[in-house]
Design a protein around this motif. Structure first.
Motif, PDB file in Angstrom:
ATOM      1  N   ASP A  10     -89.258 -51.354  66.738  1.00  0.00           N
ATOM      2  CA  ASP A  10     -89.793 -51.943  67.962  1.00  0.00           C
ATOM      3  C   ASP A  10     -88.806 -52.896  68.625  1.00  0.00           C
ATOM      4  O   ASP A  10     -88.845 -53.116  69.827  1.00  0.00           O
ATOM      5  N   HIS A  11     -87.921 -53.482  67.823  1.00  0.00           N
ATOM      6  CA  HIS A  11     -86.897 -54.395  68.339  1.00  0.00           C
ATOM      7  C   HIS A  11     -85.902 -54.660  67.234  1.00  0.00           C
ATOM      8  O   HIS A  11     -86.137 -54.302  66.064  1.00  0.00           O
ATOM      9  N   GLY A  12     -84.787 -55.284  67.571  1.00  0.00           N
ATOM     10  CA  GLY A  12     -83.802 -55.654  66.575  1.00  0.00           C
ATOM     11  C   GLY A  12     -83.929 -57.108  66.184  1.00  0.00           C
ATOM     12  O   GLY A  12     -85.030 -57.665  66.175  1.00  0.00           O
ATOM     13  N   MET A  13     -82.805 -57.748  65.915  1.00  0.00           N
ATOM     14  CA  MET A  13     -82.820 -59.138  65.475  1.00  0.00           C
ATOM     15  C   MET A  13     -81.410 -59.727  65.598  1.00  0.00           C
ATOM     16  O   MET A  13     -80.422 -59.045  65.342  1.00  0.00           O
ATOM     17  N   THR A  14     -81.350 -60.978  66.003  1.00  0.00           N
ATOM     18  CA  THR A  14     -80.052 -61.645  66.133  1.00  0.00           C
ATOM     19  C   THR A  14     -79.496 -62.005  64.758  1.00  0.00           C
ATOM     20  O   THR A  14     -80.201 -61.952  63.748  1.00  0.00           O
ATOM     21  N   ASP A  15     -78.246 -62.387  64.726  1.00  0.00           N
ATOM     22  CA  ASP A  15     -77.617 -62.778  63.464  1.00  0.00           C
ATOM     23  C   ASP A  15     -78.292 -63.994  62.847  1.00  0.00           C
ATOM     24  O   ASP A  15     -78.199 -64.217  61.640  1.00  0.00           O
ATOM     25  N   TRP A  16     -78.936 -64.802  63.672  1.00  0.00           N
ATOM     26  CA  TRP A  16     -79.571 -66.013  63.164  1.00  0.00           C
ATOM     27  C   TRP A  16     -81.064 -65.815  62.907  1.00  0.00           C
ATOM     28  O   TRP A  16     -81.798 -66.770  62.716  1.00  0.00           O
ATOM     29  N   GLY A  17     -81.519 -64.550  62.908  1.00  0.00           N
ATOM     30  CA  GLY A  17     -82.870 -64.252  62.449  1.00  0.00           C
ATOM     31  C   GLY A  17     -83.974 -64.468  63.452  1.00  0.00           C
ATOM     32  O   GLY A  17     -85.096 -64.836  63.081  1.00  0.00           O
ATOM     33  N   SER A  18     -83.708 -64.219  64.735  1.00  0.00           N
ATOM     34  CA  SER A  18     -84.745 -64.365  65.757  1.00  0.00           C
ATOM     35  C   SER A  18     -84.713 -63.153  66.672  1.00  0.00           C
ATOM     36  O   SER A  18     -83.788 -62.334  66.634  1.00  0.00           O
ATOM     37  N   HIS A  19     -85.716 -63.034  67.500  1.00  0.00           N
ATOM     38  CA  HIS A  19     -85.743 -61.987  68.521  1.00  0.00           C
ATOM     39  C   HIS A  19     -86.681 -62.410  69.627  1.00  0.00           C
ATOM     40  O   HIS A  19     -87.491 -63.314  69.472  1.00  0.00           O
ATOM     41  N   GLY A  20     -86.548 -61.776  70.759  1.00  0.00           N
ATOM     42  CA  GLY A  20     -87.371 -62.116  71.924  1.00  0.00           C
ATOM     43  C   GLY A  20     -86.595 -62.022  73.221  1.00  0.00           C
ATOM     44  O   GLY A  20     -87.163 -61.767  74.278  1.00  0.00           O
ATOM     45  N   ALA A  21     -85.267 -62.201  73.151  1.00  0.00           N
ATOM     46  CA  ALA A  21     -84.434 -62.177  74.355  1.00  0.00           C
ATOM     47  C   ALA A  21     -83.720 -60.831  74.469  1.00  0.00           C
ATOM     48  O   ALA A  21     -84.110 -59.838  73.861  1.00  0.00           O
ATOM     49  N   GLY A  22     -82.638 -60.784  75.249  1.00  0.00           N
ATOM     50  CA  GLY A  22     -82.005 -59.521  75.575  1.00  0.00           C
ATOM     51  C   GLY A  22     -80.639 -59.291  74.979  1.00  0.00           C
ATOM     52  O   GLY A  22     -79.872 -58.475  75.499  1.00  0.00           O
ATOM     53  N   HIS A  23     -80.291 -59.969  73.892  1.00  0.00           N
ATOM     54  CA  HIS A  23     -79.008 -59.727  73.239  1.00  0.00           C
ATOM     55  C   HIS A  23     -78.996 -58.308  72.671  1.00  0.00           C
ATOM     56  O   HIS A  23     -80.020 -57.812  72.182  1.00  0.00           O
ATOM     57  N   PRO A  24     -77.844 -57.613  72.708  1.00  0.00           N
ATOM     58  CA  PRO A  24     -77.799 -56.240  72.185  1.00  0.00           C
ATOM     59  C   PRO A  24     -78.307 -56.104  70.752  1.00  0.00           C
ATOM     60  O   PRO A  24     -78.883 -55.073  70.400  1.00  0.00           O
ATOM     61  N   SER A  25     -78.109 -57.121  69.935  1.00  0.00           N
ATOM     62  CA  SER A  25     -78.615 -57.039  68.563  1.00  0.00           C
ATOM     63  C   SER A  25     -80.140 -56.988  68.524  1.00  0.00           C
ATOM     64  O   SER A  25     -80.730 -56.537  67.531  1.00  0.00           O
ATOM     65  N   GLU A  26     -80.782 -57.441  69.611  1.00  0.00           N
ATOM     66  CA  GLU A  26     -82.242 -57.401  69.697  1.00  0.00           C
ATOM     67  C   GLU A  26     -82.753 -56.146  70.399  1.00  0.00           C
ATOM     68  O   GLU A  26     -83.864 -55.688  70.119  1.00  0.00           O
ATOM     69  N   THR A  27     -81.976 -55.612  71.324  1.00  0.00           N
ATOM     70  CA  THR A  27     -82.456 -54.500  72.144  1.00  0.00           C
ATOM     71  C   THR A  27     -82.025 -53.127  71.637  1.00  0.00           C
ATOM     72  O   THR A  27     -82.608 -52.120  72.030  1.00  0.00           O
ATOM     73  N   LEU A  28     -80.993 -53.057  70.802  1.00  0.00           N
ATOM     74  CA  LEU A  28     -80.507 -51.771  70.312  1.00  0.00           C
ATOM     75  C   LEU A  28     -81.170 -51.457  68.971  1.00  0.00           C
ATOM     76  O   LEU A  28     -80.975 -52.163  67.992  1.00  0.00           O
ATOM     77  N   THR A  29     -81.944 -50.383  68.954  1.00  0.00           N
ATOM     78  CA  THR A  29     -82.704 -50.010  67.759  1.00  0.00           C
ATOM     79  C   THR A  29     -82.423 -48.554  67.402  1.00  0.00           C
ATOM     80  O   THR A  29     -82.056 -47.749  68.262  1.00  0.00           O
ATOM     81  N   PRO A  30     -82.608 -48.177  66.139  1.00  0.00           N
ATOM     82  CA  PRO A  30     -82.317 -46.800  65.730  1.00  0.00           C
ATOM     83  C   PRO A  30     -83.436 -45.836  66.126  1.00  0.00           C
ATOM     84  O   PRO A  30     -84.606 -46.224  66.215  1.00  0.00           O
ATOM     85  N   LEU A  31     -83.058 -44.587  66.357  1.00  0.00           N
ATOM     86  CA  LEU A  31     -84.026 -43.523  66.631  1.00  0.00           C
ATOM     87  C   LEU A  31     -83.558 -42.270  65.895  1.00  0.00           C
ATOM     88  O   LEU A  31     -82.492 -41.724  66.195  1.00  0.00           O
TER      89      LEU A  31
END
Length: 893
Positions: free
Chosen positions: A262-283
């Motif tokens: 459903d979403h990714g996660m930042t290096d510091w363990g959060s999500h909610g914004a639009g950083h690529p680590s949060e928006t790029l997910t596997p399919l």
């Protein structure tokens, strides 16, 4: 005056709500005719795995040994299915992510207000359109799709919410629970004929929501061994489930599997914004109807995830993933295009019905004739078996239909925006005129002729109001449109009623030297722009604080109060360091929290020692209060340290620590009321109580921020008294003898002067610094869930959000309490200091004009509204006196 403030708050609430009606209206369209593909589907059932919080790179990349963390999924990619990267959209949170996956659109913003356990708007979903759906996983996700289903055909199996514990020993148990329950379910189905018949029907869905990866990411960060090992656990579980399905259904080749997030996660363990680590997910997809992997010598890959799109999403069939006949792909794409075109037609019809014919402007890129021609040509291509041309043509139609949907979805945005801006400017003008008329001497000495009131002005505005209401009525506009359309009418009537004040003001301004007027205007404009830019670039706060540091040396303050000026400069520069520090990506550093606690204890020792020497004003009751606050600080330091140690050992949050944390929070607003109302004693007591709570909510350097801010606030109180004496407005009072008093003699207060504009600007700048000094509340992913682990570790979004919001507000309260002291020592009434509102409103209006950051606009409007609430809280904290004993206490003046 009370009526004015009530009216002002009401108007600001309207302006605050307007942004949601202008930019965040529901994208859903109802009333379309269902469309179906005439050909049979390749699969009888779908199995959907959603690994919550799984980043694309964490799944696809190899580990340090050159092997895959998910060997089964890797084997699927290499030999059995299709794969790629899916792109989620802000906010990258679980609910909107799952709604986009399962319902095919980006959820309405009103979901934020309604909560995770309600469906704020009616929407259809894949689960609802299935014959049966069985789902296992989190109690936060599954119910929303069961509640939105028509009939009793969506079944949910959830674990207890208490299992979602960030401090738990092994979060992978959440995923193990899901896998075990799915296996038990199918074992039970073999012995239950009714259930066995249901799961052998067509159009059934199995949904497995896997929360362990997300929980471990929050608790230990994606780079941790826990996060990576959880991926391996999920891979093993998926392998078992797939094998079980194949065995249960006899390898009939009629099952489609989808694995995504459903979403990714930042290096510091959060999500909610639009950083690529949060928006790029596997399919990863495989099974019935899915194309097998194809080896190519070279591959051109264009990933346009950063390109701007429409404000919502309707599902577009990914034909490149399908393994079926070209006819099936063409028919499916044609049906997909017709579905989205139906939404466009319904949206256009709805807007056309409520708009006057001569004012309606249709979407010209997709006229009726063009729709007909594209559909006719697509049918002709299908008939002549030109299937590639069909797919290309349908994609063009979908692109145009989506643009048209966006066009009609935002059709009223300009009209609403203009009305709100007109009302905004009118309110700013009226507030300014009221200040000038009632509380300043700018128009002193200018002649005022009392004229007979004319009926022309009120009659004109009544006529304008009637015309606006009639215009909205014949267009069947929602009731909110009447608010935004009619509100500017009485506001501008109030402005024009003060026309004589406007004339007097102009006459008064013309008496000023031009150079002085231009200088004041430039300084004011520059200050407002620095405030606005600080919302986007935190280092502007550093620039502003550096300018503050130089202020005493640009005036005569340096010659009058050298130590006060040096202290002001030192703490301004020290505070200027914090906006340069990182707000995200930093690792917790408990040693800095402990250091802040030790500084509080050292400061307490110094203050208590100095107060004990003054036996005439320091009584045993107040000594007891200070000792209680010192004890609270010590306990906070202990709780922070022991909680951190316990979580590192994966033993969870100790119950005693949790009790102490909540007790400290509950007492933080009560204990200061037991202290002496003498100015500095009360302010210090407030600082001690709030710092105890702030330490519990800190994970690093931010624990030092309230201390430095408070030191600067103490100096501000002193330096403002010096500036007031320098200007000759009033005599200097001894600060050690001033008491906060709830019943203040209004006759002691004075008129406002130009220097009070600077004080109001200082206040707003310090409030903005309190907001953004150690974080960026406009960005969801700047919040660190570790901040609340002393209070709770079980997932509770609203409770956690409330705690983090209180952490943000603590520096805010410290600033407001300091300003209460500034108003008292400079004899400035808080009820008369409307410039505070004016400065905030100007900043908000500037941001509103820019149309580039809705979140920042919301923050500024929230500041303006909450200013009244926090001013009341600051008055309560500074003036109210509770007593441990029943008998009254006297205080030396």
């Amino acid at each position: 005056m009370l009526l004015f403030f009530t009216l002002g708050l009401l108007i600001h609430f309207v302006f605050f709500a307007s942004i949601f009606d202008i930019y965040f209206t529901s994208p859903l369209v109802h009333g379309m005719t269902p469309q179906f593909t005439p050909l049979p589907p390749p699969a009888r059932r779908l199995v959907l795995f959603v690994a919550d919080g799984l980043r694309a790179d964490a799944l696809y990349e190899l580990d340090e040994n050159g092997t895959s963390r998910a060997p089964f999924i890797r084997n699927i990619i290499m030999h059995e299915g299709s794969w790629g990267i899916s792109h989620t959209r802000v906010p990258t949170e679980s609910r909107p992510g799952h709604v986009a996956l399962i319902a095919g659109f980006y959820e309405d913003v009103s979901a934020v207000a309604k909560g995770w356990k309600e469906n704020p708007v009616e929407f259809d979903s894949l689960f609802n359109e299935s014959k049966y759906t069985w789902s296992w996983g989190s109690p936060d996700i599954l119910p929303m799709f069961a509640k939105g289903a028509s009939g009793d055909h969506v079944y949910t199996y959830s674990y207890d919410a208490k299992r979602e514990d960030f401090g738990a020993q092994d979060a992978t148990k959440l995923d193990t629970w899901v896998f075990d329950n799915v296996k038990d379910f199918f074992h039970h189905a073999r012995n239950n004929q009714s259930l066995f018949s249901k799961i052998n029907e067509e159009k059934i869905v199995f949904f497995l929501h896997l929360l362990g990866i997300d929980t471990n990411g929050h608790a230990h960060r994606p780079s941790s061994r826990d996060y990576k090992d959880n991926i391996k656990k999920v891979d093993d579980g998926v392998k078992e489930i797939v094998s079980m399905f194949n065995h249960f259904y006899g390898n009939d080749g009629k099952t489609t599997f989808i694995f995504t997030s459903d979403h990714g996660m930042t290096d510091w363990g959060s999500h909610g914004a639009g950083h690529p680590s949060e928006t790029l997910t596997p399919l990863v997809t495989w099974g019935a109807g899915i194309k097998y992997p194809q080896r190519v010598s070279a591959q051109q890959f264009d990933d346009a995830f950063l390109k701007a799109g429409v404000c919502y999403f309707q599902g577009i069939l990914p034909v490149d993933y399908l393994n079926n006949t070209d006819l099936f792909k063409a028919e499916s794409m044609f049906t997909n295009a017709v579905q989205i075109l139906e939404q466009f037609k319904v949206k256009m019809t709805q807007k056309k019905e409520v708009t006057l014919p001569f004012l309606f402007t249709p979407f010209k890129l997709l006229s009726d004739s063009k729709q007909f021609n594209i559909l006719r040509k697509a049918r002709s291509y299908i008939k002549h078996r030109k299937f590639d041309e069909v797919v290309s043509l349908c994609k063009e139609l979908i692109h145009l239909a989506l643009k048209g949907l966006s066009y009609y979805h935002t059709y009223d945005r300009f009209f609403l925006g203009v009305n709100v801006v007109i009302g905004f400017v009118g309110w700013i003008s009226y507030a300014s005129l009221l200040i000038i008329k009632s509380h300043s001497n700018l128009i002193k000495g200018v002649s005022k002729e009392v004229k007979k009131p004319s009926h022309l002005l009120p009659c004109s505005f009544v006529a304008i109001g009637i015309l606006v209401a009639f215009f909205l009525l014949i267009q069947a506009c929602p009731w909110k449109y009447y608010v935004y359309g009619l509100l500017p009418v009485p506001i501008w009537y109030a402005v024009l009623r003060e026309f004589q004040v406007i004339q007097d003001l102009v006459a008064s301004v013309l008496t000023y030297p031009l150079s002085h007027f231009v200088g004041y205007l430039l300084a004011f404009t520059l200050g407002i722009e620095v405030l606005v830019l600080s919302f986007f670039y935190r280092y502007m706060l550093t620039a502003g604080l550096t300018a503050f540091a130089a202020w005493p040396f640009l005036t005569r303050l340096w010659t009058r109060a050298k130590m006060t000026s040096l202290s002001w400069t030192f703490f301004s520069l020290l505070l200027a360091v914090f906006p340069l520090m990182p707000v995200v990506g930093r690792k917790p550093d408990i040693s800095l929290v402990m250091g802040a606690g030790l500084l509080v204890l050292l400061l307490s020792l110094c203050v208590v020692t100095s107060l004990m020497k003054r036996k005439d004003s320091f009584i045993k009751e107040e000594l007891l209060v200070h000792l209680l606050q010192v004890l609270s600080t010590v306990l906070s330091m202990y709780v922070v340290y022991s909680t951190q140690s316990s979580l590192l050992r994966k033993q969870g949050l100790p119950l005693m620590n949790q009790i102490i944390s909540w007790a400290t929070l509950a007492s933080s607003l009560v204990v200061p009321l037991l202290s002496s109302p003498v100015l500095f004693q009360r302010l210090f007591s407030i600082l001690l109580s709030l710092m105890s709570t702030y330490l519990l909510l800190s994970t690093g350097y931010e624990a030092l921020f309230p201390l430095v801010l408070s030191f600067l606030m103490f100096v501000w109180i002193n330096i403002e008294q010096e500036t007031l004496q320098q200007s000759g407005v009033c005599c200097k009072q001894k600060l050690t003898s001033i008491q906060f008093s709830y019943n203040t003699d209004i006759t002691q207060f004075r008129q406002l002067y130009l220097d009070d504009i600077r004080r109001a600007f200082f206040l707003v700048f310090f409030l903005v610094t309190a907001f953004f000094g150690t974080g960026n509340i406009a960005s969801i992913n700047s919040f660190d869930l570790a901040s609340v682990y002393c209070f709770l570790t079980v997932f509770s979004p609203f409770m956690m959000g409330a705690l983090m919001m209180w952490k943000i507000l603590i520096p805010f309260v410290l600033v407001m309490c300091a300003f209460e002291a500034v108003q008292l020592t400079t004899q400035l009434s808080s009820k008369r200091n409307l410039m505070i509102f004016l400065t905030c409103v100007l900043s908000a209006c500037n941001i509103f004009f820019s149309f580039c950051s809705i979140s920042h606009y919301v923050i500024v409007m929230s500041m303006t509204i909450f200013l009244v609430f926090l001013n009341g809280l600051a008055q309560l904290l500074t003036t109210k006196k509770l007593r441990l004993c029943g008998k009254p206490k006297s205080h030396f003046m």
